[in-house]
Every structure is written in C-alpha cells, then in structure tokens.
Design an enzyme around this catalytic site. Structure first.
Site, PDB file in Angstrom:
ATOM      1  N   LYS A 191      13.479 -14.520  27.029  1.00  0.00           N
ATOM      2  CA  LYS A 191      13.077 -13.231  26.465  1.00  0.00           C
ATOM      3  C   LYS A 191      12.636 -12.233  27.556  1.00  0.00           C
ATOM      4  O   LYS A 191      12.489 -12.592  28.716  1.00  0.00           O
ATOM      5  CB  LYS A 191      11.953 -13.450  25.449  1.00  0.00           C
ATOM      6  CG  LYS A 191      12.399 -14.283  24.247  1.00  0.00           C
ATOM      7  CD  LYS A 191      13.481 -13.588  23.450  1.00  0.00           C
ATOM      8  CE  LYS A 191      13.751 -14.220  22.100  1.00  0.00           C
ATOM      9  NZ  LYS A 191      14.628 -15.386  22.123  1.00  0.00           N
TER      10      LYS A 191
HETATM   11  C1  LIG Z   1      15.553 -12.985  16.366  1.00  0.00           C
HETATM   12  C2  LIG Z   1      14.695 -14.162  16.701  1.00  0.00           C
HETATM   13  N1  LIG Z   1      13.698 -14.497  15.869  1.00  0.00           N
HETATM   14  C3  LIG Z   1      12.894 -15.542  16.126  1.00  0.00           C
HETATM   15  C4  LIG Z   1      13.062 -16.301  17.255  1.00  0.00           C
HETATM   16  C5  LIG Z   1      12.165 -17.483  17.481  1.00  0.00           C
HETATM   17  O1  LIG Z   1      11.450 -17.357  18.664  1.00  0.00           O
HETATM   18  P1  LIG Z   1      10.694 -18.616  19.298  1.00  0.00           P
HETATM   19  O2  LIG Z   1      11.710 -19.398  20.050  1.00  0.00           O
HETATM   20  O3  LIG Z   1       9.659 -17.999  20.186  1.00  0.00           O
HETATM   21  O4  LIG Z   1      10.094 -19.375  18.178  1.00  0.00           O
HETATM   22  C6  LIG Z   1      14.074 -16.005  18.151  1.00  0.00           C
HETATM   23  C7  LIG Z   1      14.267 -16.825  19.358  1.00  0.00           C
HETATM   24  O5  LIG Z   1      15.240 -16.878  20.003  1.00  0.00           O
HETATM   25  C8  LIG Z   1      14.909 -14.902  17.877  1.00  0.00           C
HETATM   26  O6  LIG Z   1      15.909 -14.582  18.712  1.00  0.00           O
END
Ligand SMILES: Cc1ncc(COP(=O)(O)O)c(C=O)c1O
Length: 389
Positions: A191
C-alpha cells in the site's frame, strides 16, 4: 519482501515492493530496545498524526483494513438479513467483512470508465433491508461522493468508505474517508503507506470510536493496554465479546515515518503515472481514464486493460511474458462474482455485473512505487512496448 528475492532472479522487479528507509528501521529498533512491542505510545502517536493528516476527530489503529471494515460494520449493530451495498471490483475482504457481521452483501456494478461503484446502480439495489453503502475508492480514484452522500441521506443509510487504496485521495477538497460514518485504511506491504500489516478506522463519532477501540482489544474497557505501564496496575472489564485486532508499536513505528513521507512519495507516484501515460498512449490497450475535475487521485494502482481483440494477446499471456521478462505485475481484481464461494453462497454470476467482469478479465497493474528508480520505470515502459507493439 527482500527475503523473497533469494528465490528470484537478481533483477526481478517485485510488484509493490515497499520503500523502507533508515528512519523506520531506527524507530523499530527503538521499540525493540525499549521492550514495548505491543500497543503503546507509538500507536497513540501514529493515530494522532493520522488524525491531523485526515483532519478528523477520531482514529483507531488496528492490524488490517479487514479488521477496520469488520469493526466499522459491527459498530452499526447490523442484524442478520440487513443489506450492505458494495462494488464487485474490490478485494475479497470488503465482502468478507460484511459476511462476518451476519449482514448480506449486495453488489452494484461499476462505471466502466472510473471502475468505481456506479451511484445509479446503487439506487437500483436499495431495498427495505438496505442499511449501508460501502464504496471502495478503487486504485486511489475517488468515488462520486456527492451522489453517494445524497443517496445515503435520501434513504437514511450509513456510509463506510473502503480507503485501502485511498490514503491521499481527495474529492472536491475533502479527504477520502471523511464523507460518511467511517473510513477504513490499509497499511499492508504493497500500500501507499506501509506498516507490514495494519489498518485504521477514522470517524467523527466519538462513541463509535470508543466502541471500535474496545472491540479491537477483546471488548475490554478503555485503555486496557495501559495495565502494565508505570501508572500502576489497572483492572479492566470486558464489556462485550471483542476481537484481537489491535496494532502493535512495532507496526506504528514504521507507519509514523511512512506518513511523514506520504506526500513526497505521492509526487513520485504521480511522476511515474504521467510517464506511463505519455509512453503508452499509442499502444493498443486502455489506459486509466483522465482524472475527474477537482479530485486528487492517490495513484495507488496503474491499471491497463488488455482486450485480446485489440491487443493481439490475452491478459494472462501478457502477465506470463512480463513475468518471464522479470517484471512483477498484479491483477486487481477478478470481479467478486468470479469466485466459487460467492457463486455458491449468493448465486452471483459474473455476467450479471458485466462492467466489473470485463475489467476483471482484462486488467493488469504495473509496478508503481516510489522505490522504483528511473531505470526500473524505463525497463517497465520498454518491456510493455516490446510486448504490445
Ligand atoms: C480494496 C481493499 N479493501 C480491503 C483490503 C484489505 O486490507 P488488509 O490487507 O489491510 O486487510 C484490501 C487489501 O488489499 C483492499 O485492496
């Protein structure tokens, strides 16, 4: 990430490899030396810094965006059968978080140009059971928040913004994550701001922020993490059955310095984005659409669409050749209804969300990271041109 390199050819360009500087390394070292590894003063500082960055009243750091989404939805006290409308063009965790609360996810197709949820399609999906709209600012491009806020007001619906791609995103001068009830952020390794694993909920509702903080640590009473500090042992009381979603100081140590560089890194992302746009304009592919007026794109993902009829090869063939040329790519995402679990559970068919299906079958994300050198970027450009010309 670096460790993975051992199994890779030396010049392999890892997709989304994070930029970690000495500041982060020294801060983590400081946490390790202090012995305070878990939730503590650095998490508090990271929350305060993020609060200022987002100009919001409350922030709760957690261990992923998935946790942030889950807890935001929990804070709405949804009942079984309540419906939450979201996009089919997202990571599975957006939909899973809804499922884990007992509510029912409902999909509204995307606009094929912006790849964001289409407000008109949201309206078509509203029923008596709808409680919440969960837009995702895909790739870092803001959703049409004026329209979404209007729909939510007219129908008395909550809004939770999935800002996993949208740390720097703005819409009409307002920051992503501040339009609705909650904004949820991801600090996963690929990210724009990285803590390894990590996430954040932002909100202007004090009561909900306190509840989310409590739910993130077993449902224990406020500031339970202080019970081992020099303030003397403090009893805690479990007020509801919570989760183990708290962020550690080791993670916040990285985040504090990443946040300081976020705008500088954004400028570099913008530079690479524009360079790709300039160099790919003549290729038989679809580039990201121009930015909407009065918005700031986070430039999280640079996605091209490979339509076999136009490009002369399939998306998957393109991925394979890029890989053999030593360049890592991503697919964000196969549309949600392509996955067998959701087909079985909800009877969803990819064809029923044609815009998301088409994007999901043609999309490729190219490397876009402030860590890329000019030589790396040139290599991506030359390789893509060589394959597609
Ligand atoms: C659009 C979206 N929502 C939620 C998430 C979930 O993030 P995390 O991996 O921090 O739980 C991601 C992760 O890639 C994402 O791209």
């Amino acid at each position: 990430m670096e460790g993975q390199k051992n199994n890779l050819r030396d010049d392999f360009l890892i997709f989304g490899s994070p930029q970690i500087n000495d500041d982060e390394i020294n801060e983590v070292f400081d946490s390790l030396k202090s012995g305070w590894l878990g939730t503590g003063p650095k998490v508090k500082k990271f929350e305060d810094d993020f609060k200022r960055y987002k100009n919001i009243k409350h922030t709760v750091a957690v261990n992923s965006c998935t946790a942030a989404l889950h807890l935001s939805l929990k804070a709405l006290d949804l009942n079984e059968g309540d419906e939450v409308i979201t996009t089919p063009m997202t990571f599975c965790s957006t939909v899973n978080a809804i499922i884990h609360t007992g509510a029912t996810p409902v999909l509204a197709d995307i606009d094929p140009i912006t790849m964001n949820i289409d407000p008109k399609k949201i309206e078509e999906k509203i029923t008596k059971k709808t409680k919440c709209i969960l837009p995702v600012h895909f790739a870092g491009r803001s959703c049409e928040m004026n329209e979404i806020v209007q729909i939510s007001k007219k129908n008395e619906l909550y809004i939770i913004e999935d800002c996993a791609h949208a740390i720097e995103t703005e819409y009409h001068g307002k920051k992503a994550g501040t339009f609705g009830d909650f904004g949820c952020f991801s600090f996963y390794v690929t990210k724009n701001l990285v803590t390894g694993e990590g996430g954040m909920v932002i909100t202007n509702h004090k009561e909900s922020a306190n509840r989310i903080k409590r739910l993130a640590l077993h449902g224990m009473s406020k500031d339970a993490w202080k019970r081992f500090s020099d303030e003397g042992y403090q009893h805690y009381y479990v007020e509801e059955a919570g989760y183990k979603y708290n962020m550690m100081d080791i993670q916040a140590a990285i985040g504090i310095h990443q946040l300081k560089r976020i705008e500088k890194n954004w400028s570099r992302r913008q530079e690479i984005w524009n360079y790709y746009n300039d160099n790919f304009s003549e290729l038989p592919i679809t580039l990201p659409s121009p930015l909407e007026k009065n918005t700031k794109h986070a430039y999280h993902l640079y996605t091209i669409l490979i339509d076999e009829n136009k490009s002369g090869l399939s998306r998957d063939e393109f991925l394979t050749i890029m890989n053999s040329e030593g360049i890592g790519t991503g697919v964000h995402y196969l549309s949600i209804p392509e996955h067998p679990y959701y087909q079985k559970q909800f009877g969803w068919k990819a064809e029923d969300y044609p815009h998301a299906m088409k994007v999901g079958r043609e999309t490729v994300s190219l490397p876009l990271s402030p860590k890329l050198s000019s030589i790396d970027v040139e290599r991506v450009v030359e390789t893509v041109k060589k394959i597609l010309n």
